[in-house]
Write an enzyme that holds these catalytic residues in place. Structure first.
Site, mmCIF file in Angstrom:
data_model
loop_
_atom_site.group_PDB
_atom_site.id
_atom_site.type_symbol
_atom_site.label_atom_id
_atom_site.label_comp_id
_atom_site.label_asym_id
_atom_site.label_seq_id
_atom_site.Cartn_x
_atom_site.Cartn_y
_atom_site.Cartn_z
ATOM 1 N N THR A 116 2.626 4.037 16.927
ATOM 2 C CA THR A 116 2.525 2.881 17.869
ATOM 3 C C THR A 116 3.372 3.008 18.890
ATOM 4 O O THR A 116 3.190 2.535 20.120
ATOM 5 C CB THR A 116 2.004 1.569 17.213
ATOM 6 O OG1 THR A 116 1.517 0.762 18.069
ATOM 7 C CG2 THR A 116 3.275 1.032 16.650
ATOM 8 N N GLY A 168 -6.870 -2.717 23.283
ATOM 9 C CA GLY A 168 -5.900 -2.388 23.074
ATOM 10 C C GLY A 168 -5.740 -1.036 21.911
ATOM 11 O O GLY A 168 -4.803 -0.215 22.104
ATOM 12 N N ASP A 169 -6.942 -0.557 21.943
ATOM 13 C CA ASP A 169 -7.125 0.839 21.222
ATOM 14 C C ASP A 169 -7.022 1.886 22.301
ATOM 15 O O ASP A 169 -7.489 1.959 23.397
ATOM 16 C CB ASP A 169 -8.634 1.038 20.568
ATOM 17 C CG ASP A 169 -8.825 0.610 19.078
ATOM 18 O OD1 ASP A 169 -7.734 0.230 18.548
ATOM 19 O OD2 ASP A 169 -10.054 0.470 18.759
ATOM 20 N N TYR A 222 0.649 -1.109 -0.088
ATOM 21 C CA TYR A 222 0.145 0.026 0.110
ATOM 22 C C TYR A 222 0.901 1.341 -0.097
ATOM 23 O O TYR A 222 1.028 2.097 -0.882
ATOM 24 C CB TYR A 222 -0.936 -0.266 1.260
ATOM 25 C CG TYR A 222 -1.661 1.235 1.588
ATOM 26 C CD1 TYR A 222 -2.365 1.872 0.393
ATOM 27 C CD2 TYR A 222 -1.887 1.660 2.704
ATOM 28 C CE1 TYR A 222 -3.068 3.072 0.685
ATOM 29 C CE2 TYR A 222 -2.693 2.768 3.051
ATOM 30 C CZ TYR A 222 -3.427 3.376 2.026
ATOM 31 O OH TYR A 222 -4.193 4.489 2.117
ATOM 32 N N ILE A 223 1.628 1.444 1.074
ATOM 33 C CA ILE A 223 2.338 2.677 1.173
ATOM 34 C C ILE A 223 3.507 2.450 -0.002
ATOM 35 O O ILE A 223 3.928 3.625 -0.583
ATOM 36 C CB ILE A 223 3.027 3.102 2.401
ATOM 37 C CG1 ILE A 223 1.620 2.789 3.449
ATOM 38 C CG2 ILE A 223 3.613 4.393 2.592
ATOM 39 C CD1 ILE A 223 2.216 3.051 5.011
ATOM 40 N N SER A 264 6.117 3.488 13.219
ATOM 41 C CA SER A 264 4.754 3.872 13.446
ATOM 42 C C SER A 264 4.515 4.640 14.575
ATOM 43 O O SER A 264 5.283 4.377 15.656
ATOM 44 C CB SER A 264 3.952 2.497 13.746
ATOM 45 O OG SER A 264 2.822 2.651 14.070
ATOM 46 N N ASP A 314 11.938 -13.614 -0.403
ATOM 47 C CA ASP A 314 11.809 -13.218 0.950
ATOM 48 C C ASP A 314 13.016 -12.696 1.527
ATOM 49 O O ASP A 314 14.005 -13.439 1.432
ATOM 50 C CB ASP A 314 11.230 -14.678 1.681
ATOM 51 C CG ASP A 314 10.276 -14.607 2.549
ATOM 52 O OD1 ASP A 314 10.181 -13.169 3.275
ATOM 53 O OD2 ASP A 314 9.168 -15.320 2.481
ATOM 54 N N ASN A 373 -8.869 -4.905 9.075
ATOM 55 C CA ASN A 373 -8.818 -4.422 10.335
ATOM 56 C C ASN A 373 -8.993 -2.604 10.403
ATOM 57 O O ASN A 373 -9.389 -2.458 11.499
ATOM 58 C CB ASN A 373 -7.461 -4.866 11.016
ATOM 59 C CG ASN A 373 -7.070 -6.192 10.761
ATOM 60 O OD1 ASN A 373 -7.944 -6.851 11.428
ATOM 61 N ND2 ASN A 373 -6.087 -6.713 10.372
ATOM 62 N N LYS A 375 8.287 -3.019 16.024
ATOM 63 C CA LYS A 375 8.659 -1.635 15.140
ATOM 64 C C LYS A 375 9.733 -0.948 16.505
ATOM 65 O O LYS A 375 10.801 -0.172 15.644
ATOM 66 C CB LYS A 375 7.537 -0.703 15.345
ATOM 67 C CG LYS A 375 6.664 -1.095 13.870
ATOM 68 C CD LYS A 375 7.292 -0.961 12.733
ATOM 69 C CE LYS A 375 6.589 -1.386 11.491
ATOM 70 N NZ LYS A 375 7.063 -1.520 10.293
ATOM 71 N N TYR A 381 3.340 -6.672 17.325
ATOM 72 C CA TYR A 381 3.558 -5.771 16.027
ATOM 73 C C TYR A 381 4.242 -4.693 16.503
ATOM 74 O O TYR A 381 5.448 -4.171 15.677
ATOM 75 C CB TYR A 381 2.530 -5.466 15.197
ATOM 76 C CG TYR A 381 2.309 -4.184 14.426
ATOM 77 C CD1 TYR A 381 3.078 -4.345 13.245
ATOM 78 C CD2 TYR A 381 1.820 -3.072 14.799
ATOM 79 C CE1 TYR A 381 3.138 -3.137 12.423
ATOM 80 C CE2 TYR A 381 1.938 -1.839 14.003
ATOM 81 C CZ TYR A 381 2.690 -1.916 12.866
ATOM 82 O OH TYR A 381 2.717 -0.873 12.190
HETATM 83 N N1 UFG Z 1 -12.347 1.454 13.902
HETATM 84 C C1 UFG Z 1 -13.709 1.174 14.177
HETATM 85 N N2 UFG Z 1 -14.352 0.161 13.412
HETATM 86 C C2 UFG Z 1 -13.399 -0.803 12.606
HETATM 87 C C3 UFG Z 1 -12.240 -0.244 12.560
HETATM 88 C C4 UFG Z 1 -11.550 0.687 13.212
HETATM 89 O O1 UFG Z 1 -14.447 1.604 14.867
HETATM 90 O O2 UFG Z 1 -14.007 -1.610 12.114
HETATM 91 C C5 UFG Z 1 -11.742 2.462 14.891
HETATM 92 C C6 UFG Z 1 -10.793 2.098 16.001
HETATM 93 O O3 UFG Z 1 -11.171 1.587 16.860
HETATM 94 C C7 UFG Z 1 -9.775 3.408 15.894
HETATM 95 C C8 UFG Z 1 -10.042 4.058 14.637
HETATM 96 O O4 UFG Z 1 -11.157 3.371 13.914
HETATM 97 O O5 UFG Z 1 -10.391 4.153 16.870
HETATM 98 C C9 UFG Z 1 -8.667 3.738 13.769
HETATM 99 O O6 UFG Z 1 -8.521 2.425 13.748
HETATM 100 P P1 UFG Z 1 -7.558 1.593 12.715
HETATM 101 O O7 UFG Z 1 -7.563 0.203 12.978
HETATM 102 O O8 UFG Z 1 -7.548 2.117 11.092
HETATM 103 O O9 UFG Z 1 -6.186 2.253 12.915
HETATM 104 P P2 UFG Z 1 -5.496 2.021 14.510
HETATM 105 O O10 UFG Z 1 -5.136 3.482 15.036
HETATM 106 O O11 UFG Z 1 -6.051 1.163 15.476
HETATM 107 O O12 UFG Z 1 -4.189 1.393 14.073
HETATM 108 C C10 UFG Z 1 -3.154 2.160 13.249
HETATM 109 C C11 UFG Z 1 -2.366 1.300 12.317
HETATM 110 C C12 UFG Z 1 -1.531 0.122 13.227
HETATM 111 C C13 UFG Z 1 -0.834 0.937 14.186
HETATM 112 C C14 UFG Z 1 -1.618 1.865 14.965
HETATM 113 C C15 UFG Z 1 -0.596 2.807 15.899
HETATM 114 O O13 UFG Z 1 -3.017 0.400 11.636
HETATM 115 O O14 UFG Z 1 -0.729 -0.390 12.294
HETATM 116 O O15 UFG Z 1 -2.282 2.834 13.998
HETATM 117 O O16 UFG Z 1 -1.591 3.586 16.824
HETATM 118 F F1 UFG Z 1 -0.242 0.154 15.318
#
Ligand code: UFG
Length: 341
Positions: free
Chosen positions: A127, A299-300, A11-12, A125, A58, A200, A154, A150
């Site tokens: 993260t 974990g969020d 992607y990126i 990241s 790989d 995800n 990083k 993950y």
């Molecule tokens: N969310 C939803 N529904 C979904 C998916 C996400 O409500 O189906 C919310 C999540 O709870 C979060 C926001 O949308 O509040 C963003 O979620 P993402 O999964 O898109 O992104 P994240 O911030 O959780 O994760 C990203 C990267 C990870 C990294 C992380 C670091 O995808 O690789 O930021 O904070 F580790």
């Protein structure tokens, strides 16, 4: 000047290849296609007129990696994207993440040593900050214990790079780019995010729901300490992010020797809640999104957004595209790939 982009069909990576080629750099991609598609190469060519050189293997294979570098000793800089990136999967299968993300990095750094390649840009990241104590988060913010294997890969990767520079065992100039939340797609809708299986991340889940692949988006939690109760992130257009990599490479090549890795936060400096992203999507596309509020996702974190001033000051780079442009381009891309399917 020849630049190696690992994970260049991802992607990126693919957006970065386009920006590099458009600036006149010769690009060679290494990718094992574990989370990408070979057709990305011809789509890059449709945008830039140049088919990037490509080798499929790989990077966790030390012999193959060493042979590759011997053959391509004229590489001037490396941008290393190739890594696994799904937080949940890393919790279920940590060794897969440590094995893949760390061995490949070590093999690349060894290959750089053997062939005296000095310039390295690493895909990190935000993260690494966890839930920061202060917002916006600057590069000086403390690194918090990783929330997932993950995230830990990083953090460890950043340490491996830093230790290698300090050891003086090889001449290494490195820039670590800490991304916030990349979304959106190229304006041509020829390249974009291609999630395998159920996404995800928020943006592909929104577009797949709107187009009918998913029935309903689940909004994870509306009881956070934020104005509308949903979690806040710093979403950045993937093309803005790609451009930062070109500037980082240019800085490494021009500066020659940085005594320690330089670290930059790559975000817009603006935080948007999940509901604000949905509202932007509905406004710019005219689509009504089927969503419901459910419980928090484990974990969020509650909120995070970048202080992007250091990147602007040192790299002269600033994100230019706003949220509406991001959601619109993501939708254009979703429509384009659904048509192909
Ligand atoms: N969310 C939803 N529904 C979904 C998916 C996400 O409500 O189906 C919310 C999540 O709870 C979060 C926001 O949308 O509040 C963003 O979620 P993402 O999964 O898109 O992104 P994240 O911030 O959780 O994760 C990203 C990267 C990870 C990294 C992380 C670091 O995808 O690789 O930021 O904070 F580790």
């Amino acid at each position: 000047m020849k630049i190696l982009v690992t994970g260049g069909t991802g992607y990126i990576g693919s957006h970065t290849v386009v920006e590099l080629q458009q600036k006149g750099y010769e690009v060679i991609i290494v990718d094992n296609l574990s989370n990408s598609n070979i057709n990305v190469l011809s789509n890059i060519e449709k945008i830039t007129g140049i088919h990037p050189e490509f080798e499929e293997f790989d990077l966790i294979d030390p012999k193959r990696t060493s042979e590759f570098f011997k053959k391509h000793y004229d590489i001037k800089a490396i941008i290393h994207f190739a890594a696994y990136k799904a937080v949940g999967e890393s919790v279920e299968n940590p060794l897969m993440y440590y094995g893949n993300n760390l061995y490949s990095l070590v093999n690349i750094l060894k290959g750089m040593k053997e062939n005296e390649i000095e310039n390295f840009v690493f895909s990190s990241s935000c993260t690494v900050y966890g839930q920061p104590d202060e917002l916006p988060v600057s590069e000086k913010a403390p690194i918090k214990k990783a929330m997932s294997p993950y995230g830990n890969t990083k953090q460890i990767s950043e340490e491996i790079i830093t230790d290698t520079i300090h050891s003086k065992s090889q001449k290494l100039n490195a820039i670590l780019l800490r991304y916030f939340n990349p979304i959106g797609a190229h304006e041509t809708a020829l390249i974009g995010e291609l999630p395998l299986g159920v996404p995800n991340n928020l943006m592909p889940f929104i577009t797949q729901t709107a187009i009918g692949i998913r029935e309903q988006l689940k909004v994870f939690g509306d009881d956070y300490q934020t104005p509308d109760g949903t979690a806040i992130r710093d979403y950045i257009h993937v093309v803005d992010l790609a451009k930062a990599h070109v500037v980082a490479v240019e800085r490494l090549v021009a500066e020659k020797c940085l005594k320690k890795p330089e670290i930059f936060n790559l975000g817009t400096g603006n935080g948007y809640s999940v509901l604000e992203v949905i509202n932007s999507f509905e406004k710019v596309t005219g689509e009504k999104l089927n969503y419901k509020i459910v419980g928090r996702r484990p974990g969020d974190i509650t909120k995070v957004w970048a202080n992007p001033e250091f990147a602007e000051k040192v790299l002269g780079w600033k994100a230019e595209k706003g949220l509406d442009e991001m959601t619109f381009s993501a939708w254009k891309w979703e429509k384009a790939i659904t048509k192909i399917k």
